[in-house]
Design a protein around this motif. Structure first.
Motif, PDB file in Angstrom:
ATOM      1  N   GLY A 142       0.825  -1.201   0.000  1.00 19.51           N
ATOM      2  CA  GLY A 142       0.000   0.000   0.000  1.00 19.51           C
ATOM      3  C   GLY A 142       0.859   1.249   0.000  1.00 19.51           C
ATOM      4  N   VAL A 143       0.207   2.390  -0.166  1.00 17.38           N
ATOM      5  CA  VAL A 143       0.871   3.684  -0.156  1.00 17.38           C
ATOM      6  C   VAL A 143       0.322   4.496   1.010  1.00 17.38           C
ATOM      7  N   ARG A 144       1.196   4.842   1.930  1.00 16.69           N
ATOM      8  CA  ARG A 144       0.822   5.748   3.026  1.00 16.69           C
ATOM      9  C   ARG A 144       1.072   7.175   2.551  1.00 16.69           C
ATOM     10  N   GLU A 145       0.117   8.048   2.747  1.00 17.80           N
ATOM     11  CA  GLU A 145       0.256   9.432   2.306  1.00 17.80           C
ATOM     12  C   GLU A 145       0.359  10.357   3.508  1.00 17.80           C
ATOM     13  N   GLU A 146       1.304  11.273   3.431  1.00 11.62           N
ATOM     14  CA  GLU A 146       1.536  12.250   4.486  1.00 11.62           C
ATOM     15  C   GLU A 146       1.732  13.621   3.855  1.00 11.62           C
ATOM     16  N   ALA A 147       1.453  14.658   4.624  1.00 11.12           N
ATOM     17  CA  ALA A 147       1.733  16.033   4.206  1.00 11.12           C
ATOM     18  C   ALA A 147       2.628  16.680   5.256  1.00 11.12           C
ATOM     19  N   VAL A 148       3.657  17.386   4.779  1.00  7.44           N
ATOM     20  CA  VAL A 148       4.622  18.024   5.676  1.00  7.44           C
ATOM     21  C   VAL A 148       4.859  19.452   5.185  1.00  7.44           C
ATOM     22  N   ALA A 149       4.619  20.414   6.050  1.00  4.52           N
ATOM     23  CA  ALA A 149       4.779  21.824   5.681  1.00  4.52           C
ATOM     24  C   ALA A 149       6.221  22.255   5.945  1.00  4.52           C
ATOM     25  N   VAL A 150       7.074  22.084   4.938  1.00  4.69           N
ATOM     26  CA  VAL A 150       8.499  22.410   5.088  1.00  4.69           C
ATOM     27  C   VAL A 150       9.019  23.323   3.982  1.00  4.69           C
ATOM     28  N   LEU A 151       8.212  23.589   2.964  1.00  3.33           N
ATOM     29  CA  LEU A 151       8.678  24.401   1.849  1.00  3.33           C
ATOM     30  C   LEU A 151       8.592  25.891   2.189  1.00  3.33           C
ATOM     31  N   PRO A 152       9.370  26.720   1.502  1.00  5.49           N
ATOM     32  CA  PRO A 152       9.282  28.163   1.714  1.00  5.49           C
ATOM     33  C   PRO A 152       7.877  28.679   1.429  1.00  5.49           C
ATOM     34  N   PRO A 153       7.439  29.714   2.119  1.00  4.90           N
ATOM     35  CA  PRO A 153       6.109  30.287   1.868  1.00  4.90           C
ATOM     36  C   PRO A 153       5.915  30.601   0.389  1.00  4.90           C
ATOM     37  N   GLY A 154       4.731  30.287  -0.108  1.00  7.33           N
ATOM     38  CA  GLY A 154       4.404  30.563  -1.502  1.00  7.33           C
ATOM     39  C   GLY A 154       4.817  29.484  -2.478  1.00  7.33           C
ATOM     40  N   SER A 155       5.483  28.419  -1.999  1.00 13.26           N
ATOM     41  CA  SER A 155       5.945  27.362  -2.891  1.00 13.26           C
ATOM     42  C   SER A 155       4.794  26.458  -3.325  1.00 13.26           C
ATOM     43  N   SER A 156       4.894  25.924  -4.524  1.00 20.35           N
ATOM     44  CA  SER A 156       3.964  24.901  -4.966  1.00 20.35           C
ATOM     45  C   SER A 156       4.312  23.571  -4.295  1.00 20.35           C
ATOM     46  N   PRO A 157       3.336  22.707  -4.062  1.00 25.39           N
ATOM     47  CA  PRO A 157       3.636  21.414  -3.421  1.00 25.39           C
ATOM     48  C   PRO A 157       4.598  20.566  -4.243  1.00 25.39           C
ATOM     49  N   LEU A 158       5.381  19.755  -3.535  1.00 29.10           N
ATOM     50  CA  LEU A 158       6.256  18.766  -4.150  1.00 29.10           C
ATOM     51  C   LEU A 158       5.869  17.392  -3.638  1.00 29.10           C
ATOM     52  N   ARG A 159       5.805  16.429  -4.548  1.00 26.94           N
ATOM     53  CA  ARG A 159       5.428  15.058  -4.184  1.00 26.94           C
ATOM     54  C   ARG A 159       6.694  14.193  -4.156  1.00 26.94           C
ATOM     55  N   ARG A 216      10.922  22.883  -9.087  1.00 29.32           N
ATOM     56  CA  ARG A 216       9.839  23.866  -9.030  1.00 29.32           C
ATOM     57  C   ARG A 216      10.228  25.115  -8.244  1.00 29.32           C
ATOM     58  N   GLY A 217      11.418  25.594  -8.494  1.00 31.70           N
ATOM     59  CA  GLY A 217      11.852  26.835  -7.874  1.00 31.70           C
ATOM     60  C   GLY A 217      12.342  26.704  -6.447  1.00 31.70           C
ATOM     61  N   VAL A 218      12.393  25.480  -5.919  1.00 33.69           N
ATOM     62  CA  VAL A 218      12.890  25.250  -4.556  1.00 33.69           C
ATOM     63  C   VAL A 218      14.197  24.480  -4.655  1.00 33.69           C
TER      64      VAL A 218
END
Length: 305
Positions: free
Chosen positions: A35-52, A172-174
């Motif tokens: 299976g695939v466990r999905e998590e979200a982590v807020a670590v990118l600079p403000p205004g950044s698009s999400p990275l998977r 993506r700019g990060v």
């Protein structure tokens, strides 16, 4: 036979039957319930698009694992921006060609990797109960595995090796700054630190520490280096767990409550989000999982508020 003896025989038979059923489930069914466990982590600079970020660990591949092959190939449908492989890819000397075929769809994406002990050395037959006595020990003469062939293919596909080294990439700019170590379980880890940020670019930089085995000394290296995220595997999530309790062992000095999942590591007043993968495979000599399904992890990195 007296009623007492009949009752005792019934209980004994039921216990043996339940144990046999549990072993059959753990060895034939759960270890293949990928299976695939999905998590979200807020670590990118403000205004950044999400990275998977797709985190793979502990594949422990053996030839003819066709269910695992199809599942690994299907992970490309997740369209990750980055693949992070935290080692222990192999469990058999003939595993490299079929494993590369399984990973081929994923190797078109950017990636980084670190080695685990079961990339260098094959597993050896031993009493499986010794797993519960503490971190496993490496035999003095374990069989060598063709890790050079595997890692050469990773490098040819553009995946960056982080064996006691640091590296950077931009997505993506990060700017992602990585620091990786060779397998701490073999005491091969040498912390190289994180890359120095370019002038004026520090606010757009995310630091990621990558290791196979999450020994506390290594987690402390990364955290003291201001890591924004730590990724590791090795624990198999405990592999054989107690329902509603969790792992009994982590196969290292990591507390068992942290043996799988997303948590936070703290040291010297600093904190870093940490994802420990429960892994995808098992040793070919202990092919069981119970209350600990095999997993890949899809981390969606989002902007800090």
């Amino acid at each position: 036979m007296s009623s007492v003896l009949r009752s005792a025989a019934w209980v004994a038979g039921g216990t043996v039957g339940a144990g046999a059923a549990t072993l059959a489930y753990a060895s034939l069914i759960e270890r293949n319930l990928f299976g695939v466990r999905e998590e979200a982590v807020a670590v990118l600079p403000p205004g950044s698009s999400p990275l998977r970020v797709l985190h793979l660990s502990d594949i422990h591949f053996v030839p003819n694992q066709n269910i695992k092959v199809r599942w690994l190939q299907s992970l490309a449908d997740l369209e990750p921006d980055l693949v992070v492989n935290t080692g222990d890819n192999l469990s058999h000397p003939d595993a490299v060609p079929p494993l590369l075929e399984a990973l081929k769809p994923l190797m078109r994406f950017p990636g980084v990797y670190v080695p685990g002990s079961n990339d260098y050395y094959g597993p050896m037959l031993k009493n499986p109960l010794t797993y519960f006595t503490g971190p496993s020990k490496i035999s003095k003469e374990p069989p060598a595995l063709p890790f050079g062939e595997l890692f050469g293919a990773f490098e040819d596909a553009g995946w960056a090796g982080l064996t006691n080294r640091r590296d950077s990439m931009e997505l993506r700019g990060v700017r992602l700054d990585f620091s990786g170590v060779d397998d701490p379980h073999l005491n091969r880890d040498v912390y190289a630190g994180f890359p120095s940020p370019e002038s004026g670019a520090e606010s757009r930089t995310v630091r990621v520490g990558v290791a196979h085995a999450p020994y506390q000394r290594v987690l402390n290296y990364f955290t003291d280096g201001d890591a924004d995220l730590i990724l590791a595997g090795h624990t198999h999530g405990g592999q054989v767990c107690v329902p509603f309790y969790g792992a009994l062992v982590s196969n290292c000095d990591l507390p068992t409550r942290l043996a799988k999942g997303l948590s936070v590591w703290e040291h010297n007043g600093r904190r870093a989000p940490m994802n420990i993968s429960a892994g995808i495979g098992t040793s070919r000599f202990a092919p069981v999982r119970f209350a600990c399904r095999p997993e890949a992890v899809l981390l969606t990195l989002t902007a800090r508020s």
